[in-house]
Motif scaffolding. Structure first.
Motif, PDB file in Angstrom:
ATOM      1  N   SER A   1       0.825  -1.205   0.000  1.00 21.59           N
ATOM      2  CA  SER A   1       0.000   0.000   0.000  1.00 21.59           C
ATOM      3  C   SER A   1       0.862   1.259   0.000  1.00 21.59           C
ATOM      4  N   VAL A   2       1.961   1.218   0.733  1.00 16.62           N
ATOM      5  CA  VAL A   2       2.887   2.360   0.766  1.00 16.62           C
ATOM      6  C   VAL A   2       3.542   2.558  -0.600  1.00 16.62           C
ATOM      7  N   ARG A   3       3.987   1.459  -1.211  1.00 19.97           N
ATOM      8  CA  ARG A   3       4.607   1.570  -2.538  1.00 19.97           C
ATOM      9  C   ARG A   3       3.626   2.153  -3.556  1.00 19.97           C
ATOM     10  N   ARG A   4       2.406   1.736  -3.458  1.00 20.41           N
ATOM     11  CA  ARG A   4       1.387   2.245  -4.379  1.00 20.41           C
ATOM     12  C   ARG A   4       1.144   3.734  -4.153  1.00 20.41           C
ATOM     13  N   ASP A   5       1.142   4.150  -2.900  1.00 19.72           N
ATOM     14  CA  ASP A   5       0.943   5.572  -2.595  1.00 19.72           C
ATOM     15  C   ASP A   5       2.125   6.401  -3.098  1.00 19.72           C
ATOM     16  N   MET A   6       3.337   5.860  -2.986  1.00 16.30           N
ATOM     17  CA  MET A   6       4.510   6.565  -3.499  1.00 16.30           C
ATOM     18  C   MET A   6       4.432   6.692  -5.020  1.00 16.30           C
TER      19      MET A   6
ATOM     20  N   ARG B   1       4.214  10.165  -7.383  1.00 22.32           N
ATOM     21  CA  ARG B   1       5.098  10.431  -8.520  1.00 22.32           C
ATOM     22  C   ARG B   1       4.304  10.644  -9.809  1.00 22.32           C
ATOM     23  N   ALA B   2       3.194   9.929  -9.933  1.00 22.58           N
ATOM     24  CA  ALA B   2       2.419   9.995 -11.172  1.00 22.58           C
ATOM     25  C   ALA B   2       1.461  11.179 -11.211  1.00 22.58           C
ATOM     26  N   PHE B   3       0.914  11.578 -10.070  1.00 19.85           N
ATOM     27  CA  PHE B   3      -0.193  12.523 -10.082  1.00 19.85           C
ATOM     28  C   PHE B   3       0.125  13.907  -9.536  1.00 19.85           C
ATOM     29  N   VAL B   4       1.370  14.136  -9.110  1.00 16.23           N
ATOM     30  CA  VAL B   4       1.743  15.504  -8.729  1.00 16.23           C
ATOM     31  C   VAL B   4       1.773  16.364  -9.987  1.00 16.23           C
ATOM     32  N   ARG B   5       1.139  17.529  -9.940  1.00 17.96           N
ATOM     33  CA  ARG B   5       1.136  18.461 -11.064  1.00 17.96           C
ATOM     34  C   ARG B   5       1.629  19.817 -10.573  1.00 17.96           C
ATOM     35  N   PHE B   6       2.742  20.274 -11.130  1.00 19.93           N
ATOM     36  CA  PHE B   6       3.314  21.559 -10.740  1.00 19.93           C
ATOM     37  C   PHE B   6       2.626  22.685 -11.507  1.00 19.93           C
TER      38      PHE B   6
ATOM     39  N   PRO C   1      -7.586   6.995  -9.162  1.00 17.75           N
ATOM     40  CA  PRO C   1      -8.837   7.225  -8.433  1.00 17.75           C
ATOM     41  C   PRO C   1      -9.289   8.685  -8.515  1.00 17.75           C
ATOM     42  N   ARG C   2     -10.579   8.882  -8.392  1.00 20.58           N
ATOM     43  CA  ARG C   2     -11.152  10.219  -8.528  1.00 20.58           C
ATOM     44  C   ARG C   2     -10.591  11.209  -7.511  1.00 20.58           C
ATOM     45  N   LYS C   3     -10.095  10.727  -6.362  1.00 22.35           N
ATOM     46  CA  LYS C   3      -9.594  11.640  -5.334  1.00 22.35           C
ATOM     47  C   LYS C   3      -8.437  12.489  -5.835  1.00 22.35           C
ATOM     48  N   TYR C   4      -7.719  12.007  -6.887  1.00 18.29           N
ATOM     49  CA  TYR C   4      -6.584  12.763  -7.417  1.00 18.29           C
ATOM     50  C   TYR C   4      -6.990  13.710  -8.539  1.00 18.29           C
ATOM     51  N   TRP C   5      -8.217  13.591  -9.016  1.00 17.47           N
ATOM     52  CA  TRP C   5      -8.613  14.359 -10.193  1.00 17.47           C
ATOM     53  C   TRP C   5      -8.559  15.855  -9.970  1.00 17.47           C
TER      54      TRP C   5
END
Length: 480
Positions: A134-139, A143-148, A246-250
């Motif tokens: 679960s931690v690896r997936r969150d990391m 990395r994938a969903f951070v948007r600057f 997941p929608r939470k990152y949208w």
């Protein structure tokens, strides 16, 4: 070193003292503090259920003495495998409040049963593995969903992102962003805390709220246009997409504002793609590539634009089946604005012709779009791009790939290979074998033609040239 407290009145009774041992750790992700404390506790033979783990100033056990008195020294030597240490590093980043106790209990068991690390049927091991996963997936999600988003301050461009982690991963993930965006000034704000990079030093900051991060910036309108243009409805798998994103990152990603409409109209768009004439599709891609090239001419994502004459973008058909990615423009490419026209480009043309491959049928580009050099008198000597410069330019290369959609992508040299795969690779190890890429294309790695020009021994140079020819033929054969 964490604080280990126990009542002084039972100092001579190790088991009794263990009933009220309290460990205070510096933070939620304090692996080093946990490891040091666990080593001392295990050496003193303190059982797992006798330890209360406490983070920072959080409320402690009412029955644990606040006295700071070290445990009696123990003679027991604890040895565990590196695999357990790595497992514990992951587990201790989990949000579960029992993670410290779980890892310590596992440590005691591992010391007696080394094979436990391979026992997937053990309930405690299964729980630990699930937490680490679960931690690896969150990391990965971070990395994938951070948007600057770009903001301007007294020091120039500053890129700020907002992210809401599920676990205590922010500090553990910091090195990834430093390596990928080494040439940028950036900040990542989260409810867990903040990390800031100024190009030289990484520092930590306090917790933040969503309102501390900026809203949309002008670049996002361009990005949304590109995203919509490369969205392929024929490959849409809505369930798989929601599982991975997941929608939470949208709400933190500009392109996801378009996803609802793109999904709703996917069937109609797929039918339109099927009925659209191929020539028209190629024209659309070429027009979009032209727009992308024009946008890239103003790129300031890394400092190389300051000294280069101009940006050198890729060129070739918008529907090319094969793409070649080189390292960076050379002196002549920098002056003319076209890729691979200098000595290395001439050698490449010669080898392509010998392989029966028409260069005009290929899309040819570079991993880095600006010439990096060191002045030496009137000459400009090629300098190797660093990791930050490669990553800063990788965005443009990925857009080229997404628009052209080649079946085979050939990386010429280590810089190109890093851009293609997103990691450092050894040419000798990866050369000459097909590599499956995430978009369904096939990757192929070989040397850069400039390498052949630097070989002093003529016989060796001819031998390596023949091998380079063989590599290009094998890559071309993958097209079927």
């Amino acid at each position: 070193m964490p604080n280990i407290a126990r009542p002084a009145t039972i100092a001579n009774d190790r088991q009794a003292a263990a009933r009220s041992v309290c460990i205070r750790l510096a933070g939620e992700d304090d692996f080093d503090g946990w490891r040091d404390a666990a080593r001392s506790l295990a050496a003193a033979e303190v059982p797992a259920d006798a330890v209360h783990w406490q983070v920072g100033d959080a409320a402690g056990d009412l029955f644990a003495s606040p006295a700071s008195e070290a445990l009696p020294p123990g003679n027991r030597e604890i040895r565990v495998s590196k695999r357990f240490i790595e497992l514990a590093r992951g587990v201790l980043l989990h949000r579960d409040s029992e993670r410290f106790s779980l890892c310590y209990a596992l440590l005691l068991r591992m010391a007696e049963q080394p094979a436990l690390i391979d026992d997937r049927a053990d309930p405690m091991m299964r729980r630990a593995e699930a937490m680490a996963k679960s931690v690896r997936r969150d990391m990965h999600k971070m990395r994938a969903f951070v948007r600057f988003r770009s903001v301007t301050d007294e020091s120039g461009d500053h890129y700020v992102a907002w992210f809401e982690p599920e676990h205590h991963i922010v500090r553990a993930n910091a090195a990834f962003f430093v390596n990928r965006f080494a040439a940028m000034r950036w900040s990542i704000l989260t409810p867990e805390g903040s990390i800031h990079w100024d190009g030289e030093t990484l520092r930590e900051g306090p917790e933040a709220v969503r309102g501390d991060a900026p809203g949309d910036d002008p670049v996002e309108a361009v990005w949304k246009t590109y995203y919509a243009s490369i969205f392929n409805p024929a490959r849409l798998k809505a369930r798989a997409m929601l599982k991975e994103m997941p929608r939470k990152y949208w709400k933190n990603m500009p392109e996801t504002a378009l996803v609802g409409e793109l999904i709703a109209t996917a069937r109609q768009r797929e039918r339109a793609m099927i009925t659209t004439d191929r020539a028209s599709m190629t024209g659309d891609r070429t027009a979009t590539l032209t727009a992308l090239r024009e946008e890239a001419t103003g790129c300031t994502r890394c400092p190389l634009y300051r000294d280069a004459t101009q940006l050198v973008f890729g060129e070739g058909p918008g529907d090319a089946a094969m793409m070649l990615i080189g390292e960076q423009p050379g002196d002549q490419e920098d002056l003319t604005g076209r890729p691979f026209i200098g000595p290395a480009g001439q050698l490449l043309n010669e080898v392509l012709a010998a392989a029966g491959i028409e260069r005009d049928a290929l899309y040819v580009t570079n991993a880095v779009k600006h010439f990096k050099f060191t002045p030496r008198g009137k000459r400009r000597i090629h300098a190797k791009p660093d990791a930050g410069e490669i990553e800063a330019c990788r965005w443009w290369v990925e857009q080229e790939r997404a628009l052209v959609r080649p079946k085979v992508v050939v990386a010429l040299g280590a810089t190109a290979a890093r851009s293609l795969l997103g990691r450092t690779v050894t040419i000798g190890r990866e050369r000459g074998r097909p590599i499956e890429l995430g978009d369904g294309a096939t990757g192929w790695i070989t040397v850069h033609p400039s390498y052949l020009l630097r070989i002093p021994d003529a016989a060796k140079a001819e031998e390596e040239k023949a091998r380079f020819l063989s590599d290009l033929k094998a890559a071309y054969a993958l097209l079927g």
